[in-house]
Design a protein around this motif. Structure first.
Motif, mmCIF file in Angstrom:
data_model
loop_
_atom_site.group_PDB
_atom_site.id
_atom_site.type_symbol
_atom_site.label_atom_id
_atom_site.label_comp_id
_atom_site.label_asym_id
_atom_site.label_seq_id
_atom_site.Cartn_x
_atom_site.Cartn_y
_atom_site.Cartn_z
ATOM 1 N N SER A 126 1.056 3.979 -3.053
ATOM 2 C CA SER A 126 0.779 5.400 -2.849
ATOM 3 C C SER A 126 1.952 6.271 -3.308
ATOM 4 O O SER A 126 1.754 7.328 -3.902
ATOM 5 C CB SER A 126 0.423 5.685 -1.390
ATOM 6 O OG SER A 126 1.505 5.401 -0.545
ATOM 7 N N LEU B 162 1.839 6.354 -7.112
ATOM 8 C CA LEU B 162 0.775 7.246 -7.584
ATOM 9 C C LEU B 162 1.194 8.710 -7.456
ATOM 10 O O LEU B 162 0.965 9.506 -8.372
ATOM 11 C CB LEU B 162 -0.523 6.993 -6.817
ATOM 12 C CG LEU B 162 -1.263 5.714 -7.178
ATOM 13 C CD1 LEU B 162 -2.423 5.488 -6.216
ATOM 14 C CD2 LEU B 162 -1.743 5.745 -8.606
ATOM 15 N N MET B 163 1.801 9.046 -6.328
ATOM 16 C CA MET B 163 2.261 10.430 -6.148
ATOM 17 C C MET B 163 3.380 10.775 -7.129
ATOM 18 O O MET B 163 3.385 11.863 -7.710
ATOM 19 C CB MET B 163 2.721 10.656 -4.708
ATOM 20 C CG MET B 163 1.573 10.740 -3.721
ATOM 21 S SD MET B 163 2.051 11.282 -2.080
ATOM 22 C CE MET B 163 3.145 9.990 -1.562
ATOM 23 N N ILE C 70 0.840 -1.206 0.000
ATOM 24 C CA ILE C 70 0.000 0.000 0.000
ATOM 25 C C ILE C 70 0.871 1.251 0.000
ATOM 26 O O ILE C 70 0.602 2.203 -0.733
ATOM 27 C CB ILE C 70 -0.955 0.007 1.219
ATOM 28 C CG1 ILE C 70 -1.903 -1.199 1.186
ATOM 29 C CG2 ILE C 70 -1.735 1.313 1.305
ATOM 30 C CD1 ILE C 70 -2.830 -1.216 -0.016
#
Length: 119
Positions: free
Chosen positions: A87, A90-91, A83
Motif C-alpha cells: 500500500s 502504491l501511494m 500488505i
C-alpha cells in the motif's frame, strides 16, 4: 518502414526543440528514457506524452522500485507486513507519477513546446 521513419523524424524534431529550450538535457533525456530507447522502445520524450501516460509510466516504475527496495529493507529489518508495504508503494508511485505528470505538462507549456502530432 514508413512508421519507423515517421517516429524517428518526430523524435529528432522533438529533441531539437528540447535542446533549443531552457530545459536541461538531464531533464528531457534522463537515463530511464535513454535506456528505453536503447532497448528498442518507441517512447516519446516525457514532455510530449499526455499526463496520463506519464502518470502510468513514471508512477508504476517508481512504485515498483520503491516497493522492492522497501520489501528488501523491511525483510532485513524484520519490519512491516507485505500488505502495508504494498500500500505504501502504491501511494508513493501514485504521488510520484502525479507530480511528474504535472511537472512535465507545466514545463512543456512554459517552454512553448509543440504537441507530438505537430512535429
Amino acid at each position: 518502414m514508413s512508421n519507423q521513419m515517421d517516429y524517428q523524424d518526430k523524435l529528432n524534431a522533438a529533441m531539437k526543440e528540447l535542446e533549443q529550450s531552457k530545459i536541461s538535457k538531464s531533464n528531457y533525456a534522463p537515463p530511464f528514457f535513454n535506456l528505453l530507447l536503447k532497448l528498442g522502445f518507441k517512447v516519446r520524450p516525457y514532455h510530449y506524452n499526455s499526463p496520463l501516460v506519464n502518470f502510468i509510466l513514471l508512477g508504476s516504475c517508481f512504485g515498483l522500485t520503491w516497493g522492492l527496495a522497501m520489501w528488501v529493507l523491511a525483510g532485513l529489518m524484520g519490519g512491516d507486513s507485505p500488505i502495508f508495504s504494498l500500500s505504501i508503494a502504491l501511494m508513493a508511485g501514485a504521488m510520484f507519477g502525479g507530480l511528474m505528470a504535472l511537472y512535465y505538462k507545466i514545463s512543456g507549456k512554459t517552454n512553448h513546446l509543440s504537441e507530438w502530432s505537430q512535429l
